[in-house]
Design a protein around this motif. Structure first.
Motif, PDB file in Angstrom:
ATOM      1  N   VAL A   1       0.859  -1.187   0.000  1.00  0.00           N
ATOM      2  CA  VAL A   1       0.000   0.000   0.000  1.00  0.00           C
ATOM      3  C   VAL A   1       0.895   1.237   0.000  1.00  0.00           C
TER       4      VAL A   1
ATOM      5  N   THR B   1      -1.667  -1.081  -4.099  1.00  0.00           N
ATOM      6  CA  THR B   1      -2.802  -0.160  -3.935  1.00  0.00           C
ATOM      7  C   THR B   1      -2.241   1.236  -3.687  1.00  0.00           C
TER       8      THR B   1
ATOM      9  N   CYS C   1      -3.158   4.893  -2.258  1.00  0.00           N
ATOM     10  CA  CYS C   1      -4.146   5.638  -1.470  1.00  0.00           C
ATOM     11  C   CYS C   1      -3.817   7.134  -1.501  1.00  0.00           C
TER      12      CYS C   1
ATOM     13  N   THR D   1      -9.193   8.621  -0.298  1.00  0.00           N
ATOM     14  CA  THR D   1      -9.378   7.191  -0.017  1.00  0.00           C
ATOM     15  C   THR D   1     -10.257   7.012   1.209  1.00  0.00           C
TER      16      THR D   1
ATOM     17  N   ARG E   1      -7.120  -0.399   4.564  1.00  0.00           N
ATOM     18  CA  ARG E   1      -6.137  -0.714   3.490  1.00  0.00           C
ATOM     19  C   ARG E   1      -4.782  -1.006   4.088  1.00  0.00           C
TER      20      ARG E   1
END
Ligand code: NDP
Length: 297
Positions: free
Chosen positions: A161, A189, A191, A195, A201
């Motif tokens: 992330v 991912t 963010c 978000t 997450r």
């Protein structure tokens, strides 16, 4: 057991390797040259530029420093870039950001010769990175990749992330993580400030890379046990000391370290790598422009 990652030690190793390459270039009569251009009165920018010039001197790169008054017309900067594009002694050009409001940042990035764009921000170099054929990887994300490799963190198949989607950190970081090959193959991912449920997450991630510019926004409650935490953030916050401020990251170090398997401190984590990778890119630029091959790690 939490590993506190020593960014200075990793950067020193890379600087040694880069220094071997400058010796190799020197034996063929090539001295890598890096031009830094500062058009700002900002104290932090001045510090960053002088750290970069200092690193050049230590490694055998010729540094050329240019300053333009912040209230000069933008054309002064555009013209200076043109001159540096034409100067064969200069292999790399770095315009320290941010530039004043009356200067068009995009024009600056696009007017640097892509072969001399050691920041890797020119659209041609961004395109190459996205296509998996990078010429110059942007220094900070490249440094994070080096940290992960040096710490023995496998990215393949992991959930990463990235918090932040800037052009200089978040986006290129995510692009590196999704590439095929070493340091890539992560399920990634990105963010940002819109978000929803950021903590959900980050708690589901094996690797969290924080680059939001918000002091200590990621704390231990947002992490699962065993997460690798890389803190890119460098934020000045008021402090009761001589300087009147201290530097903190985007991660609340103490609570995050209780959960993390490995974590970078601030300072002493990602920061030293950013400068080491600038030296790396400058030597690569000198090699590409001179045709003298070097063995960069
Ligand atoms: P930017 O301000 O350009 O980008 C910050 C990003 O973080 C944006 O995408 C923003 O989202 C996102 N963001 C902001 N607040 C939140 C939030 N509350 N939740 C989730 N996402 C958020 O910063 P940079 O990328 O230039 O830098 C990030 C940090 O890294 C800074 O602290 C900077 O000083 C540091 N830095 C450190 C370097 C180093 O060598 N260690 C080098 C470069 C930067 P949105 O896009 O929606 O606004």
């Amino acid at each position: 057991m939490t590993t506190i990652i020593d960014g200075n030690a990793i950067a020193d190793q890379i600087r040694d390797d880069v220094s071997d390459c400058t010796d190799r270039l020197a034996s063929d009569g090539v001295t890598p040259g890096l031009a830094t251009v500062l058009m700002s009165d900002d104290g932090a920018s001045e510090t960053y530029v002088s750290m970069k010039q200092q690193a050049c001197a230590e490694i055998g790169i010729e540094g050329y420093h240019h300053e333009i008054d912040a209230d000069e017309p933008a054309e002064e900067l555009y013209d200076r870039i043109e001159e540096l594009n034409e100067d064969p002694a200069v292999h790399g050009i770095l315009v320290q950001m941010p530039v004043p409001d009356h200067v068009d940042k995009r024009t600056v990035l696009e007017s640097i010769d892509p072969m001399k764009d050691v920041d890797g921000f020119h659209p041609e170099n961004v395109g190459r990175l996205v296509a998996g054929n990078a010429r110059y990887k942007p220094c900070t994300p490249h440094g994070v990749q080096k940290i992960l490799a040096a710490t023995g963190v496998e990215t393949e198949g992991k959930d990463a992330v990235v918090v932040g989607r800037s052009d200089i950190v978040g986006k290129p970081m995510a692009n590196l993580l999704i590439q095929y090959g070493e340091g890539g193959n992560a399920t990634t991912t990105i963010c940002h400030s819109r978000t929803r449920n950021l903590a959900e997450r980050t708690r589901s991630a094996d690797i969290v890379i924080a680059a939001a510019g918000v002091p200590q926004m990621i704390d231990g409650s947002m992490l699962s046990d065993g997460t690798v935490v890389i803190d890119v953030g460098i934020n000045r916050v008021d402090a009761d000391n001589e300087k009147g401020y201290e530097l903190v990251g985007d991660v609340d170090f103490e609570s995050a370290a209780e959960k993390a398997s490995a974590i970078t401190p601030v300072p002493g984590g990602v920061g030293p790598l950013t400068i080491a990778m600038l030296m790396y890119n400058t030597v690569k630029a000198a090699s590409l422009q001179s045709g003298v091959a070097v063995d960069l790690p």
